[in-house]
Design an enzyme around this catalytic site. Structure first.
Site, PDB file in Angstrom:
ATOM      1  CB  CYS A   1       2.620  -3.508  -7.339  1.00 31.83           C
ATOM      2  SG  CYS A   1       0.733  -3.426  -7.437  1.00 31.83           S
TER       3      CYS A   1
ATOM      4  CD  GLU B   1       5.862  -9.887  -5.548  1.00 28.67           C
ATOM      5  OE1 GLU B   1       6.211  -9.270  -6.477  1.00 28.67           O
ATOM      6  OE2 GLU B   1       5.050  -9.695  -4.704  1.00 28.67           O
TER       7      GLU B   1
ATOM      8  CD  GLU C   1      -2.714   0.891  -0.023  1.00 25.75           C
ATOM      9  OE1 GLU C   1      -3.270   0.183  -0.397  1.00 25.75           O
ATOM     10  OE2 GLU C   1      -2.759   2.195  -0.519  1.00 25.75           O
TER      11      GLU C   1
ATOM     12  CG  HIS D   1       2.520  -8.021  -6.816  1.00 29.76           C
ATOM     13  ND1 HIS D   1       2.826  -8.081  -5.409  1.00 29.76           N
ATOM     14  CD2 HIS D   1       1.550  -7.420  -7.019  1.00 29.76           C
ATOM     15  CE1 HIS D   1       2.217  -7.106  -4.702  1.00 29.76           C
ATOM     16  NE2 HIS D   1       1.271  -6.745  -5.710  1.00 29.76           N
TER      17      HIS D   1
HETATM   18  N1  GLN Z   1      -3.187  -0.210  -4.749  1.00 29.29           N
HETATM   19  C1  GLN Z   1      -1.797  -0.054  -4.111  1.00 29.29           C
HETATM   20  C2  GLN Z   1      -1.324   1.205  -3.684  1.00 29.29           C
HETATM   21  O1  GLN Z   1      -1.793   2.338  -4.434  1.00 29.29           O
HETATM   22  C3  GLN Z   1      -0.638  -1.123  -4.847  1.00 29.29           C
HETATM   23  C4  GLN Z   1      -1.226  -2.544  -5.053  1.00 29.29           C
HETATM   24  C5  GLN Z   1      -0.082  -3.674  -5.058  1.00 29.29           C
HETATM   25  O2  GLN Z   1       0.995  -3.068  -4.405  1.00 29.29           O
HETATM   26  N2  GLN Z   1      -0.433  -4.641  -5.083  1.00 29.29           N
HETATM   27  O3  GLN Z   1      -0.496   1.536  -3.211  1.00 29.29           O
END
Ligand code: GLN
Length: 195
Positions: free
Chosen positions: A80, A175, A49, A173
């Site tokens: 991500c 990983e 997040e 992702h």
């Molecule tokens: N939605 C997340 C964000 O805004 C990112 C999602 C993720 O890393 N899988 O930080």
């Protein structure tokens, strides 16, 4: 490149990144405090997040420490939420959310919408010589890339894997796939300056 490779471990999907690096024979260390950066030659920023990571980066003192290392050309692989932390421009973020602006891209958080907020797809990635099974989880969408950014893979015309020099970023992702080739590419080519 000098090892070990650091993995930002404040929050999110850091454990699998460490496991993948170790499976490749690369020493990996968790980075939770500024001093943990001292010995690392490169850094992985995981998914999770980005708003929470931004807050924890500030409160831990890591934001400034990582920024200084990025300015000194430390290789970095953001995945991500980690990609969001590297972007120069963030849409649908929190107003107080910070990023390192190490890659000239505009990203929109959670851009793939609710119905398809998680999906898997086979990506054509020429730099690793074939297809890569990519897992997207509430992924950011890359809406613009700067002229000096190379797009290494796209889904439906939208970039999902980008590189500029020592900075590599994926909106998925890597990983979570049983496939270490993108980590290998980061270690062997991005981190050593091979284009
Ligand atoms: N939605 C997340 C964000 O805004 C990112 C999602 C993720 O890393 N899988 O930080």
């Amino acid at each position: 490149m000098t090892t070990p490779v650091g993995v930002l471990a404040l929050q999110g999907a850091f454990a699998r990144h460490i496991a993948v690096l170790e499976e490749l024979g690369v020493e990996a260390v968790e980075v939770r405090r500024p001093e943990h950066l001292d010995d690392v030659g490169a850094l992985v920023m995981p998914g999770g997040e980005s708003t929470t990571m931004s807050m924890l980066l500030e409160s831990s003192g890591l934001f400034d420490a990582i920024e200084a290392r990025l300015d000194a050309a430390m290789p970095v692989f953001g995945t991500c939420a980690g990609l969001i932390l590297l972007a120069s421009d963030i849409a649908d973020g929190r107003p107080d959310q910070r990023s390192f602006a190490a890659l000239d891209i505009s990203v929109r958080r959670n851009a793939y919408g609710r119905q398809v907020d998680s999906f898997e797809t086979d990506l054509a990635v020429d730099v690793i010589g074939g297809m890569f099974p990519a897992v997207f989880i509430r992924a950011p969408g890359i809406e613009q890339v700067g002229a000096d950014v190379d797009v290494l893979a796209s889904v439906d015309g939208r970039p999902v894997l980008c590189r500029r020099d020592h900075v590599l970023a994926a909106s998925f992702h890597p990983e979570l796939s049983a496939d270490g080739r993108l980590h290998r590419y980061f270690i062997d080519q991005v981190a050593t300056g091979v284009s």
